[in-house]
Design an enzyme around this catalytic site. Structure first.
Site, PDB file in Angstrom:
ATOM      1  CG  HIS A  82      -0.065   0.419   2.748  1.00 44.38           C
ATOM      2  ND1 HIS A  82       0.366   1.158   3.251  1.00 44.38           N
ATOM      3  CD2 HIS A  82      -0.381  -1.112   3.194  1.00 44.38           C
ATOM      4  CE1 HIS A  82      -0.081   1.243   4.367  1.00 44.38           C
ATOM      5  NE2 HIS A  82       0.314  -0.085   4.100  1.00 44.38           N
ATOM      6  CG  ASP A  84      -3.432   3.483   2.275  1.00 47.56           C
ATOM      7  OD1 ASP A  84      -2.510   2.237   1.864  1.00 47.56           O
ATOM      8  OD2 ASP A  84      -3.615   3.649   2.984  1.00 47.56           O
ATOM      9  CD  GLU A 148      -2.442  -1.780   5.359  1.00 42.96           C
ATOM     10  OE1 GLU A 148      -2.259  -2.441   6.405  1.00 42.96           O
ATOM     11  OE2 GLU A 148      -2.383  -0.609   6.372  1.00 42.96           O
ATOM     12  CD  GLU A 149      -1.291   2.707   7.608  1.00 42.12           C
ATOM     13  OE1 GLU A 149      -2.440   2.250   8.512  1.00 42.12           O
ATOM     14  OE2 GLU A 149      -0.014   2.391   7.370  1.00 42.12           O
ATOM     15  CG  HIS A 365       1.406   4.651  12.464  1.00 41.65           C
ATOM     16  ND1 HIS A 365      -0.048   3.833  12.372  1.00 41.65           N
ATOM     17  CD2 HIS A 365       1.781   3.755  11.199  1.00 41.65           C
ATOM     18  CE1 HIS A 365      -0.338   2.903  11.722  1.00 41.65           C
ATOM     19  NE2 HIS A 365       0.723   3.309  10.372  1.00 41.65           N
TER      20      HIS A 365
END
Length: 397
Positions: A82, A84, A148-149, A365
Site C-alpha cells: 500500500h 497510503d 490499507e491504513e 506511525h
C-alpha cells in the site's frame, strides 16, 4: 571500444541511490488514506516501462493497481503493498514529513517504513528481475492499494475479488509490511492473528436506588458479562498464537445518582489465534453469555480473518523467503504471527501462501518516521534474491 565494467561496490552504490530516489519520490506524494495523490500513477508508469500490463481502478476515492508480467508457464506470485499513509503534522518533526529528507544516513518522512520503503525496494528488485537475462518461469503480479491504513473496505479486498473474476489463483503473495524488529530480516510474518470487535448492549430495568429489589441494574450485569468474557478458555489456540480479549469501552448513560441504570454498552476487541475463524470466536462468546441472552444484544464489527502459512513440500514460499534472508543476512528469520492485521488476509486461502517481510517497524506511525539507507538496501537485496528464488528457472528449489 572499451566497455565500462562496474565493480561490486559501484553496483551496490547504484542500487542504494536508485532505491533511495524511489523512496523519496514516493514520500513526496501526500497520500494520506484513501488518496493516492499521484503515487500509484507514478508506480504504474514505472511498471509499464518494465513491460507490465497495468489495470488501475478508483472507487470511493480509493485507487487500486493490478499489474502483471508473464515470463513463461509456471507459478503465479505477487508483491502486495500500500502507498497510503496515516496523517502527519509538521509539528515536532525534524523535517517536513512529506519531503523525504536524508538525515544521518536515513530517509525521513511519513510512510518511510510503513510501507513506502518496502514498495521502493520492491520496485528496484523488480527492475533487476525483469532486466536480467536469466531464463524465467511464471507470472508476476504487483497488487497496490491506497486503502490499507483506513477501513480497508475498497482496497486489497476488491483487488482479491478482481483476481477471482479474472480466474487468477495466486500460488503465493509477498506483502512488504515492516516486520523486522531489531535488524532487517530478523523477523517475518507467516500469518496473522484475526481481529473482531463487538458492541454489546445490556438491557436492565430502571428504578430508584433505594428499592433495588424492583430493578435490574445494567451496570451490575455488565460486571458479570466482563468476568465471563475475560475468563473464556481458548482451547484451540495454536502455539505462539494466543487469543486475547480486551474490554475497550463501558458506557452507562445515567445523569443522576439515585437511579439504577437500565442500559449499559460494552465494547470489546478479540485478537485471535489462527486456530480460529471469526465464526468460531462468535460461537465461543455467545456460548459463554448464553443464559444472559434475553438481556443482551451484540453487534459484530470489523472482522479481520486470521491466516497462517506453513512449510510446503513443493513451491514453498516460506522456504524461498527464509533462503533469501539467510543469503543476505547470514541468519534465518524468526517466524511470527504477532502484531495487528494486514492486507495479507485478503489473499490467503487454502492454495495461496502469504508471507510478510519488510524493514524495521520501530518508527511506524510515529513523529520522525524514518528508515536507514542501509536497511533499505538490505531489504532490496532480500527481495531481489527472493524473486530469483521464485522465478529464475535454474535457481528454483
Amino acid at each position: 571500444m572499451t566497455l565500462a565494467i562496474q565493480t561490486p561496490l559501484q553496483t551496490k552504490a547504484n542500487t542504494a541511490q536508485a532505491v533511495v530516489d524511489y523512496l523519496q519520490t514516493l514520500i513526496k506524494f501526500n497520500s494520506v488514506t484513501p488518496h493516492q495523490a499521484g503515487a500509484i500513477d507514478w508506480l504504474e508508469s514505472q511498471l509499464a516501462t518494465l513491460g507490465f500490463e497495468c489495470e488501475q481502478t478508483t472507487f470511493n476515492n480509493v485507487t487500486n493497481l493490478i499489474a502483471k508480467i508473464r515470463f513463461d508457464d509456471g507459478p503465479i506470485y505477487a508483491f502486495s503493498g500500500h502507498i497510503d499513509v496515516v496523517p502527519a503534522s509538521p509539528e515536532h518533526w525534524c523535517t517536513d514529513p512529506f519531503s523525504g529528507a536524508i538525515l544521518d544516513d536515513a530517509v525521513y518522512g511519513r510512510g518511510a517504513a510503513d510501507m513506502k520503503g518496502g514498495v521502493a525496494a520492491m520496485l528496484r528488485a523488480t527492475e533487476y528481475l525483469v532486466t536480467n537475462k536469466d531464463a524465467k518461469k511464471g507470472t508476476f503480479y504487483w497488487l497496490i492499494t491506497s486503502d490499507e491504513e483506513g477501513e480497508a473496505e475498497y482496497g486489497s479486498l476488491l483487488i482479491a475479488e478482481r483476481l477471482v473474476q479474472q480466474g487468477v489463483c495466486l500460488d503465493g503473495c509477498i506483502v512488504g509490511e515492516p516486520t523486522s524488529h531489531l535488524k532487517v530480516g530478523d523477523t517475518i510474518k507467516n500469518g496473522r492473528r484475526g481481529a473482531l470487535s463487538a458492541r454489546l448492549h445490556i438491557a436492565g430495568k430502571a428504578g430508584h436506588v433505594a428499592y433495588p429489589e424492583n430493578t435490574i441494574n445494567a451496570a451490575h450485569l455488565s460486571a458479570d458479562v466482563i468476568k465471563r468474557l475475560t475468563s473464556i478458555d481458548w482451547l484451540c489456540d495454536e502455539p505462539g498464537s494466543n487469543t486475547s480479549l480486551q474490554i475497550t469501552g463501558i458506557n452507562i448513560d445515567n445523569v443522576v445518582d439515585n437511579m439504577v441504570p437500565a442500559q449499559c454498552e460494552l465494547t470489546f476487541n478479540v485478537r485471535y489465534s489462527h486456530g480460529y475463524k471469526s465464526a468460531d470466536i462468535k460461537n465461543e462468546i455467545q456460548f459463554s453469555l448464553g443464559d444472559l441472552a434475553q438481556s443482551l444484544s451484540i453487534e459484530w464489527e470489523r472482522p479481520c480473518e486470521s491466516f497462517y502459512t506453513s512449510h510446503q513440500s513443493q513451491n514453498c514460499l516460506l522456504a524461498y523467503v527464509e533462503q533469501a534472508v539467510l543469503s543476505v543476512t547470514g541468519s534465518y528469520p524468526l517466524l511470527s504471527t504477532s502484531g495487528g492485521t494486514s492486507d495479507g488476509r485478503f489473499f490467503a486461502n487454502n492454495h495461496t501462501q502469504v508471507i510478510e517481510c519488510g524493514v524495521r517497524n520501530n518508527t511506524i506511525h510515529q513523529v520522525n518516521e524514518h528508515v536507514p539507507i542501509e536497511d533499505l538496501v538490505k531489504i532490496e537485496q532480500i527481495y531481489t534474491q527472493l524473486l530469483i528464488n521464485i522465478f529464475n528457472e535454474n535457481a528454483r528449489c
